[in-house]
Design a protein around this motif. Structure first.
Motif, PDB file in Angstrom:
ATOM      1  N   LYS A 108       0.836  -1.202   0.000  1.00 36.74           N
ATOM      2  CA  LYS A 108       0.000   0.000   0.000  1.00 36.74           C
ATOM      3  C   LYS A 108       0.871   1.252   0.000  1.00 36.74           C
ATOM      4  O   LYS A 108       0.591   2.218  -0.720  1.00 36.74           O
ATOM      5  N   LYS A 109       1.924   1.249   0.807  1.00 40.76           N
ATOM      6  CA  LYS A 109       2.821   2.403   0.849  1.00 40.76           C
ATOM      7  C   LYS A 109       3.517   2.610  -0.492  1.00 40.76           C
ATOM      8  O   LYS A 109       3.696   3.743  -0.945  1.00 40.76           O
ATOM      9  N   LEU A 110       3.898   1.513  -1.123  1.00 44.80           N
ATOM     10  CA  LEU A 110       4.580   1.622  -2.412  1.00 44.80           C
ATOM     11  C   LEU A 110       3.654   2.230  -3.455  1.00 44.80           C
ATOM     12  O   LEU A 110       4.071   3.093  -4.245  1.00 44.80           O
ATOM     13  N   ARG A 111       2.424   1.831  -3.476  1.00 47.73           N
ATOM     14  CA  ARG A 111       1.456   2.365  -4.456  1.00 47.73           C
ATOM     15  C   ARG A 111       1.162   3.838  -4.202  1.00 47.73           C
ATOM     16  O   ARG A 111       0.878   4.587  -5.132  1.00 47.73           O
ATOM     17  N   ARG A 112       1.227   4.252  -2.934  1.00 43.77           N
ATOM     18  CA  ARG A 112       0.950   5.653  -2.602  1.00 43.77           C
ATOM     19  C   ARG A 112       2.174   6.549  -2.798  1.00 43.77           C
ATOM     20  O   ARG A 112       2.089   7.748  -2.606  1.00 43.77           O
ATOM     21  N   LEU A 182      11.389  -6.904  -3.094  1.00 45.65           N
ATOM     22  CA  LEU A 182      10.405  -7.174  -2.038  1.00 45.65           C
ATOM     23  C   LEU A 182       8.977  -6.972  -2.542  1.00 45.65           C
ATOM     24  O   LEU A 182       8.071  -7.686  -2.121  1.00 45.65           O
ATOM     25  N   ALA A 183       8.786  -5.999  -3.416  1.00 42.43           N
ATOM     26  CA  ALA A 183       7.446  -5.701  -3.913  1.00 42.43           C
ATOM     27  C   ALA A 183       7.573  -4.827  -5.149  1.00 42.43           C
ATOM     28  O   ALA A 183       8.606  -4.180  -5.370  1.00 42.43           O
ATOM     29  N   PHE A 184       6.518  -4.833  -5.958  1.00 41.15           N
ATOM     30  CA  PHE A 184       6.451  -3.870  -7.057  1.00 41.15           C
ATOM     31  C   PHE A 184       4.990  -3.582  -7.364  1.00 41.15           C
ATOM     32  O   PHE A 184       4.093  -4.397  -7.081  1.00 41.15           O
ATOM     33  N   SER A 185       4.743  -2.423  -7.920  1.00 41.37           N
ATOM     34  CA  SER A 185       3.385  -2.015  -8.260  1.00 41.37           C
ATOM     35  C   SER A 185       3.433  -1.054  -9.437  1.00 41.37           C
ATOM     36  O   SER A 185       4.465  -0.440  -9.716  1.00 41.37           O
ATOM     37  N   GLN A 186       2.316  -0.953 -10.099  1.00 37.00           N
ATOM     38  CA  GLN A 186       2.215   0.003 -11.206  1.00 37.00           C
ATOM     39  C   GLN A 186       2.420   1.411 -10.674  1.00 37.00           C
ATOM     40  O   GLN A 186       1.971   1.754  -9.585  1.00 37.00           O
ATOM     41  N   ALA A 187       3.138   2.198 -11.443  1.00 38.45           N
ATOM     42  CA  ALA A 187       3.432   3.559 -11.011  1.00 38.45           C
ATOM     43  C   ALA A 187       2.171   4.414 -11.024  1.00 38.45           C
ATOM     44  O   ALA A 187       1.199   4.124 -11.726  1.00 38.45           O
ATOM     45  N   ARG A 188       2.201   5.466 -10.235  1.00 39.26           N
ATOM     46  CA  ARG A 188       1.102   6.424 -10.248  1.00 39.26           C
ATOM     47  C   ARG A 188       1.081   7.161 -11.594  1.00 39.26           C
ATOM     48  O   ARG A 188       2.091   7.196 -12.304  1.00 39.26           O
ATOM     49  N   SER A 194       0.483   3.139 -16.284  1.00 35.95           N
ATOM     50  CA  SER A 194       0.545   1.738 -16.702  1.00 35.95           C
ATOM     51  C   SER A 194       1.776   1.426 -17.543  1.00 35.95           C
ATOM     52  O   SER A 194       2.004   0.266 -17.893  1.00 35.95           O
ATOM     53  N   GLY A 195       2.588   2.423 -17.847  1.00 34.05           N
ATOM     54  CA  GLY A 195       3.797   2.183 -18.635  1.00 34.05           C
ATOM     55  C   GLY A 195       5.048   2.070 -17.782  1.00 34.05           C
ATOM     56  O   GLY A 195       6.154   1.963 -18.321  1.00 34.05           O
ATOM     57  N   ALA A 196       4.886   2.050 -16.458  1.00 30.82           N
ATOM     58  CA  ALA A 196       6.053   1.974 -15.570  1.00 30.82           C
ATOM     59  C   ALA A 196       5.693   1.211 -14.306  1.00 30.82           C
ATOM     60  O   ALA A 196       4.518   1.058 -13.964  1.00 30.82           O
ATOM     61  N   VAL A 197       6.701   0.744 -13.619  1.00 27.29           N
ATOM     62  CA  VAL A 197       6.498  -0.012 -12.392  1.00 27.29           C
ATOM     63  C   VAL A 197       7.480   0.495 -11.338  1.00 27.29           C
ATOM     64  O   VAL A 197       8.636   0.806 -11.643  1.00 27.29           O
ATOM     65  N   LEU A 198       6.973   0.604 -10.102  1.00 28.02           N
ATOM     66  CA  LEU A 198       7.825   0.966  -8.964  1.00 28.02           C
ATOM     67  C   LEU A 198       8.272  -0.311  -8.265  1.00 28.02           C
ATOM     68  O   LEU A 198       7.448  -1.197  -8.001  1.00 28.02           O
TER      69      LEU A 198
END
Length: 207
Positions: A108-112, A182-188, A194-198
């Motif tokens: 959740k923190k990564l997505r925010r 550890l984790a990854f999510s779609q970038a804001r 949708s063209g990048a990942v954190l």
């Protein structure tokens, strides 16, 4: 004056004369010679040998440690297979992953955008194999530099065949196989959408 008195006076006079004479001066004995003086006395008259003062030290054999260290640190692309048991991504589906054992709050923190993006890799223009090499080297360098959060731009696949985001699926497969991820999510949207990942990386411990 009798002879006995005269003899006593003569002895007394002699004793006074003896006391009046100065005591003999004693010359102090010289100190014993030190080791250097003894050595110089022992080699006196000898001819020194003529030779180079530098000692020819033999060259040390090369240590295997630097090579072994380099091999340990080198990124291994063979550990990033394209064939991973994932379901196919649906159109517009986000990239999300949390390594087992991590807190749900981490994702959740990564997505925010809780963590500041400290490094970025743009995969535009790379073929699949070249992109895999770039990702491996990028993740390795990021962890060595103690980066926690990085961004990888994989593109939206608009220029690819059938407008499919080929690298998007491959990137997901590669990332889940990397131990430092550890984790990854779609970038804001502001960070590429949708063209990048954190990607959140493990903290590298001090040696």
């Amino acid at each position: 004056m009798d002879s006995q008195t005269r003899r006593r006076l003569q002895q007394f006079k002699q004793s006074l004369s003896a006391r009046a004479q100065p005591a003999p001066v004693r010359t102090p004995s010289p100190p014993p010679p030190d080791d250097h003086t003894l050595f110089m006395n022992a080699v006196r008259g000898s001819t020194p040998l003529r030779q180079d003062k530098r000692h020819p030290h033999p060259s040390a054999p090369p240590s295997p440690w630097p090579q072994r260290q380099h091999a340990d640190l080198a990124p291994h692309t063979e550990a990033m297979s394209d064939f991973w048991p994932w379901d196919e991504l649906a159109a517009g589906e986000e990239l999300l992953y949390l390594r087992p054992g991590q807190k749900l709050d981490t994702l959740k923190k990564l997505r925010r955008g809780h963590w500041l993006v400290q490094a970025e890799l743009d995969l535009h223009g790379y073929a699949s194999e070249a992109a895999r090499q770039q990702v491996a080297e990028f993740l390795h360098a990021a962890q060595q530099a103690r980066r926690r959060c990085v961004r990888i731009i994989h593109g939206k696949g608009l220029s690819s065949k059938n407008a499919e985001p080929v690298l998007k699926l491959k990137l997901r497969n590669w990332l889940v196989q990397r131990d430092e991820v550890l984790a990854f999510s779609q970038a804001r949207p502001a960070d590429g959408g949708s063209g990048a990942v954190l990607v959140l990386l493990k903290s590298k411990r001090n040696p």
